[in-house]
Design an enzyme around this catalytic site. Structure first.
Site, PDB file in Angstrom:
ATOM      1  CG  HIS A 121      31.806  36.319  38.971  1.00 14.33           C
ATOM      2  ND1 HIS A 121      31.155  36.867  40.054  1.00 14.33           N
ATOM      3  CD2 HIS A 121      30.889  35.491  38.383  1.00 14.33           C
ATOM      4  CE1 HIS A 121      29.930  36.394  40.132  1.00 14.33           C
ATOM      5  NE2 HIS A 121      29.743  35.556  39.131  1.00 14.33           N
ATOM      6  NE  ARG A 122      40.028  37.757  40.323  1.00 15.92           N
ATOM      7  CZ  ARG A 122      41.284  38.074  40.037  1.00 15.92           C
ATOM      8  NH1 ARG A 122      42.280  37.381  40.587  1.00 15.92           N
ATOM      9  NH2 ARG A 122      41.559  39.060  39.205  1.00 15.92           N
TER      10      ARG A 122
END
Length: 441
Positions: free
Chosen positions: A414-415
């Site tokens: 998700h980064r």
């Protein structure tokens, strides 16, 4: 009889590796492919095998030495015409990797501080006396220690022959953290509102399982020890999200079966995974952030397409890599997969054959299951998991018809990736498997 110098074969991209274990001694009778020594780099431990059979006359290395390709390990007396010693020339795949994880070793769990909170100051570790001799630890343990800032030479090993384990490094860290926590507790008995509490995990439970019934203890294999550390690190440090979807592979599976029947004399069996690798390449072209890695505060977008695939072996999971998959057809990919999977089962994969992947696929199709959450193979940012396909009723607008559906489980970092991109990637990937002609567009 003749004397032969046994040399280190091609060991991949490593200039030098350290000798951590001697597996034979002078006078031993050895066979071809019998392991002679164990070496390690920061990525892998490998057992170097012998290219000849015979009797060990002289060891030319010892624990702690550095060796590289061409270094002489020992002199072997072999049957044959007498003459001067001749160097052995093992192949590049002769070095049997004991463990070469596709992702880096694990770090311990860390707690994220609430927004605006000031993390507690941890006093620096004061240097202590180093243990005598070369610290005996696997590559994963060494890297684990480096990531924590732990001086490996000051850690006391509790494993076999004094080998330093992950637990030893964690125990050393807990000892340092314990002193820091006590200092903080004395300085601030009642934390101010909104401040972050320090990480204070309960110790791992110590239980005498034998008091509940019969037990058996068994050492974890070296591959599982190292891969376990990798999975631990990746699961803790990467913010995983997993999207689940289904691909209609009815026509593709029918084509695959027909193709294999028509080409059964070729000896090459085309697998569904080969089609998925080609579909992955097309999807990565359309969504390049899935073929990337985080490097500090930068995102490295890769312009090559090396695809890893999980191979189940008797010693644990390994991830061989199909390099330049964008330049290969389905048949060639299937052939390379079969060769690499066999090498993995035989313990003959070279480190270079397990490195460089930009994206991985983990398939449980031959076993079963519905969906799962595959763990991302750092430094990659996504991985596709697939389970066993099954016939299901699907509405075609007029009626329900039986279709062969393949469960997909895409885990993403998700980064780097957001939910919308992940959903689009999964849908596009499924559409390619439903109609492989889209790859030509």
């Amino acid at each position: 009889m003749a004397l032969v110098d046994i040399q280190v074969p091609d060991i991949g991209d490593f200039d030098e590796v350290g000798v951590i274990e001697l597996l034979v001694k002078p006078g031993d009778i050895i066979k071809v492919e019998q392991s002679l020594i164990t070496v390690e780099s920061d990525k892998a431990s490998m057992e170097i095998p012998s290219s000849h059979a015979g009797q060990v006359k002289e060891l030319r290395v010892q624990v702690g030495d550095k060796v590289k390709e061409g270094s002489v390990l020992l002199t072997l007396e072999v049957a044959g015409a007498a003459g001067a010693a001749e160097p052995a020339t093992p192949t590049a795949a002769a070095a049997a990797p004991v463990a070469a994880p596709a992702s880096a070793p694990a770090s311990p769990p860390t707690a994220a501080a609430p927004a605006g909170a000031t993390p507690p100051a941890i006093p620096a570790q004061q240097p202590g006396p180093a243990m005598a001799g070369l610290p005996h630890a696997s590559p994963s343990v060494r890297k684990f220690a480096r990531e924590l800032g732990v001086p490996i030479a000051q850690v006391k090993g509790t494993g076999p022959k004094g080998r330093i384990t992950l637990d030893d490094v964690q125990a050393f860290t807990r000892q340092v953290m314990s002193g820091a926590m006590q200092t903080q507790a004395q300085a601030a008995r009642a934390p101010a509102a909104g401040s972050a509490a320090g990480l204070d995990l309960l110790p791992w439970p110590k239980i005498d399982f034998a008091k509940f019934g019969p037990v058996e203890r068994k050492e974890l294999g070296r591959i599982k020890k190292i891969s376990g550390a990798n999975l631990h690190r990746n699961w803790v440090l990467i913010p995983h999200v997993t999207n689940h979807d289904d691909a209609d592979i009815t026509e593709l599976e029918a084509f695959r079966v027909q193709f294999n029947k028509e080409n059964d004399k070729s000896g090459i069996k085309v697998t569904m995974l080969a089609f998925m690798i080609r579909a992955t390449v097309a999807a990565l072209r359309k969504f390049p952030e899935f073929n990337a890695s985080i490097d500090g505060e930068q995102l490295v977008l890769k312009n090559y397409f090396h695809i890893g695939f999980a191979a189940d072996t008797p010693n644990g999971l390994m991830v061989p890599v199909i390099r330049d998959a964008d330049q290969k057809g389905i048949v060639q990919i299937s052939q390379e997969m079969a060769e690499l999977a066999k090498k993995a089962r035989d313990g003959k994969l070279a480190p270079a054959e397990m490195s460089g992947a930009g994206f991985s696929i983990s398939s449980l199709g031959g076993i079963g299951g519905r969906y799962f959450t595959p763990i991302i193979n750092a430094p990659e940012v996504a991985i596709m998991g697939v389970c066993k396909s099954r016939l299901e009723p699907q509405w075609d607008g007029k009626q329900f018809v039986p279709r062969l559906m393949l469960p997909l489980s895409l885990s993403w970092d998700h980064r780097v990736i957001d939910g919308a991109a992940a959903a689009r990637f999964n849908l596009y990937f499924a559409s390619l498997l439903a109609d492989m002609r889209r790859i030509m567009m």
